[in-house]
Design a protein around this motif. Sequence first.
Motif, mmCIF file in Angstrom:
data_model
loop_
_atom_site.group_PDB
_atom_site.id
_atom_site.type_symbol
_atom_site.label_atom_id
_atom_site.label_comp_id
_atom_site.label_asym_id
_atom_site.label_seq_id
_atom_site.Cartn_x
_atom_site.Cartn_y
_atom_site.Cartn_z
ATOM 1 N N ALA A 94 39.417 33.732 47.129
ATOM 2 C CA ALA A 94 38.071 33.234 47.425
ATOM 3 C C ALA A 94 37.272 34.265 48.212
ATOM 4 O O ALA A 94 36.065 34.433 48.009
ATOM 5 C CB ALA A 94 38.162 31.914 48.197
ATOM 6 N N GLU A 95 37.959 34.974 49.118
ATOM 7 C CA GLU A 95 37.287 35.980 49.943
ATOM 8 C C GLU A 95 36.762 37.139 49.109
ATOM 9 O O GLU A 95 35.601 37.547 49.242
ATOM 10 C CB GLU A 95 38.263 36.491 51.016
ATOM 11 N N VAL A 96 37.589 37.687 48.207
ATOM 12 C CA VAL A 96 37.130 38.837 47.421
ATOM 13 C C VAL A 96 36.052 38.421 46.422
ATOM 14 O O VAL A 96 35.163 39.206 46.093
ATOM 15 C CB VAL A 96 38.299 39.543 46.686
ATOM 16 N N TYR A 119 44.565 43.641 52.734
ATOM 17 C CA TYR A 119 45.530 42.600 52.377
ATOM 18 C C TYR A 119 46.255 42.963 51.080
ATOM 19 O O TYR A 119 47.461 42.749 50.943
ATOM 20 C CB TYR A 119 44.799 41.266 52.215
ATOM 21 N N LEU A 120 45.512 43.530 50.129
ATOM 22 C CA LEU A 120 46.119 43.884 48.835
ATOM 23 C C LEU A 120 46.801 45.240 48.882
ATOM 24 O O LEU A 120 47.974 45.385 48.523
ATOM 25 C CB LEU A 120 45.037 43.881 47.752
ATOM 26 N N TYR A 121 46.096 46.257 49.376
ATOM 27 C CA TYR A 121 46.587 47.630 49.205
ATOM 28 C C TYR A 121 47.591 48.068 50.257
ATOM 29 O O TYR A 121 48.214 49.125 50.116
ATOM 30 C CB TYR A 121 45.404 48.596 49.116
ATOM 31 N N THR A 122 47.790 47.269 51.321
ATOM 32 C CA THR A 122 48.889 47.553 52.240
ATOM 33 C C THR A 122 50.216 47.501 51.499
ATOM 34 O O THR A 122 51.194 48.156 51.894
ATOM 35 C CB THR A 122 48.877 46.538 53.406
ATOM 36 N N ARG A 123 50.250 46.748 50.416
ATOM 37 C CA ARG A 123 51.470 46.655 49.611
ATOM 38 C C ARG A 123 51.885 47.996 49.017
ATOM 39 O O ARG A 123 53.047 48.196 48.676
ATOM 40 C CB ARG A 123 51.275 45.619 48.512
ATOM 41 N N GLU A 124 50.925 48.903 48.865
ATOM 42 C CA GLU A 124 51.259 50.231 48.345
ATOM 43 C C GLU A 124 52.169 50.971 49.312
ATOM 44 O O GLU A 124 53.099 51.668 48.906
ATOM 45 C CB GLU A 124 49.980 51.036 48.090
ATOM 46 N N TYR A 125 51.895 50.821 50.616
ATOM 47 C CA TYR A 125 52.765 51.447 51.624
ATOM 48 C C TYR A 125 54.166 50.854 51.543
ATOM 49 O O TYR A 125 55.172 51.562 51.612
ATOM 50 C CB TYR A 125 52.202 51.224 53.036
ATOM 51 N N ASN A 148 31.190 40.917 40.526
ATOM 52 C CA ASN A 148 32.150 40.293 39.628
ATOM 53 C C ASN A 148 33.103 41.300 38.998
ATOM 54 O O ASN A 148 34.303 41.037 38.860
ATOM 55 C CB ASN A 148 31.413 39.515 38.536
ATOM 56 N N ASN A 149 32.584 42.484 38.599
ATOM 57 C CA ASN A 149 33.456 43.463 37.949
ATOM 58 C C ASN A 149 34.514 43.992 38.920
ATOM 59 O O ASN A 149 35.655 44.249 38.537
ATOM 60 C CB ASN A 149 32.641 44.609 37.358
ATOM 61 N N VAL A 150 34.154 44.121 40.213
ATOM 62 C CA VAL A 150 35.127 44.553 41.220
ATOM 63 C C VAL A 150 36.137 43.435 41.477
ATOM 64 O O VAL A 150 37.345 43.680 41.589
ATOM 65 C CB VAL A 150 34.421 44.950 42.528
ATOM 66 N N PHE A 151 35.639 42.204 41.544
ATOM 67 C CA PHE A 151 36.542 41.065 41.744
ATOM 68 C C PHE A 151 37.587 40.983 40.633
ATOM 69 O O PHE A 151 38.773 40.790 40.885
ATOM 70 C CB PHE A 151 35.733 39.769 41.807
ATOM 71 N N GLU A 152 37.154 41.146 39.375
ATOM 72 C CA GLU A 152 38.089 41.085 38.251
ATOM 73 C C GLU A 152 39.140 42.189 38.346
ATOM 74 O O GLU A 152 40.321 41.973 38.054
ATOM 75 C CB GLU A 152 37.330 41.178 36.932
ATOM 76 N N ALA A 153 38.707 43.379 38.772
ATOM 77 C CA ALA A 153 39.654 44.495 38.901
ATOM 78 C C ALA A 153 40.676 44.208 39.995
ATOM 79 O O ALA A 153 41.882 44.447 39.827
ATOM 80 C CB ALA A 153 38.896 45.785 39.197
ATOM 81 N N LEU A 154 40.225 43.685 41.130
ATOM 82 C CA LEU A 154 41.147 43.367 42.230
ATOM 83 C C LEU A 154 42.109 42.245 41.838
ATOM 84 O O LEU A 154 43.298 42.281 42.166
ATOM 85 C CB LEU A 154 40.347 42.958 43.467
ATOM 86 N N GLN A 155 41.591 41.253 41.121
ATOM 87 C CA GLN A 155 42.426 40.142 40.663
ATOM 88 C C GLN A 155 43.531 40.647 39.741
ATOM 89 O O GLN A 155 44.701 40.262 39.856
ATOM 90 C CB GLN A 155 41.520 39.147 39.937
#
Length: 379
Positions: free
Chosen positions: A77-79, A42-48, A85-92
């Motif tokens: 909420a899903e991520v 959902y997030l990284y498709t934006r890179e394409y 938590n550290n991965v969630f913060e990075a994705l956010q």
Amino acid sequence: MEIKLVRGPQERWRLLLGKYAERQFGDCLSKADGRRDAALDYLYTREYKKRGIKVEKVGGRRGSLDPTQLRALDWLAEVRALFPNNVFEALQSEAVERYQLADLLKDPQVWEDIEPDTSLLRTLLTYQDRADPAMQAELRRIAKNIIDDILDRLRTRVVRAMSGRRNRHQRSSMKASANFDARATVRANLNTWDNEKTRLIADQLVFMSRQKRHLDWTIVLCVDQSGSMTESLIFSALMAAILTGLPGIKVKMVLFDTSVIDVTDQLDDPLALLLSVQLGGGTNIGKALSYCETLIEQPSRTILALVSDFYEGAGPRPLFASVARLFEARVKMLGIAALDHSGQADFDRNIAEQLAGLGMNVAAMSPESFADWLAEVMK
């Protein structure tokens, strides 16, 4: 939620390569990993899309997290549920800063659900100048809420560190759990022992007082405002705001890159201070310390805290000369390579070692540890 602790090479490569590797690897992901894969997609498709590549739907997907159907709030909420938590913060942060998810910024429910932390605050400060005018006021409001939340949590620890050591020989009417004297309470209630229930009934609770320390110190915070020091800069501003409110402590704060800016008059408003910062640029630590020398009135009652990664852009001689003069004048000096919750930093160890040899204590630390260190120096 299904948790699969051990993944084989095929599963790890499938997660790494994303949904377009599904034809080659087949349906090898667990249900939980399928959800993780869909959330990342959902997030990284934006890179394409950023690169002008047409995004095609891949058949046979197990999840239902298609970007056209999922709201930013649902994704957030899903991520949070799927990742540490550290991965969630990075994705956010990636969502707001790198991909500028408009939905994430404009949905008010998102901000009600987001955990306030310095990672998010750093992202908001970075994004502030790029947001449209309608969003800037909202971003300021959110940033202020985050700052207030962190200040409330941090202030308790700082005030406790500065309030003095417990005094067992003097009693207090302040019934705070931190001052409870268990041994004195037992002695005071020995006559209330209940033989039948084999327990002590404490009718009288005893609390210790705290010795008040006379704090007549000046703290000079000299803070590097380069991009790599953003979180340390945030905590420096928050610490300055807290320390300014304590009796007997005078706080002065200087920000620097290749220029030097005295922000002492802004310490009562950390948000305005942080919004005024221009992150990036070069670094001239020697020039900043030379200016700090002019602020010192009582050297033996002054603490100078240099918050920097010590990557000096100018020649190091002026820096070393300034530190040597400060040491000779008996100024207490601390070089802080990182002021954040991790206590880890990437810094110029060669410069740091030479500064330590000239009398500056060098460390990376959390804000709470910094408060404890200040209290120790001020004994």
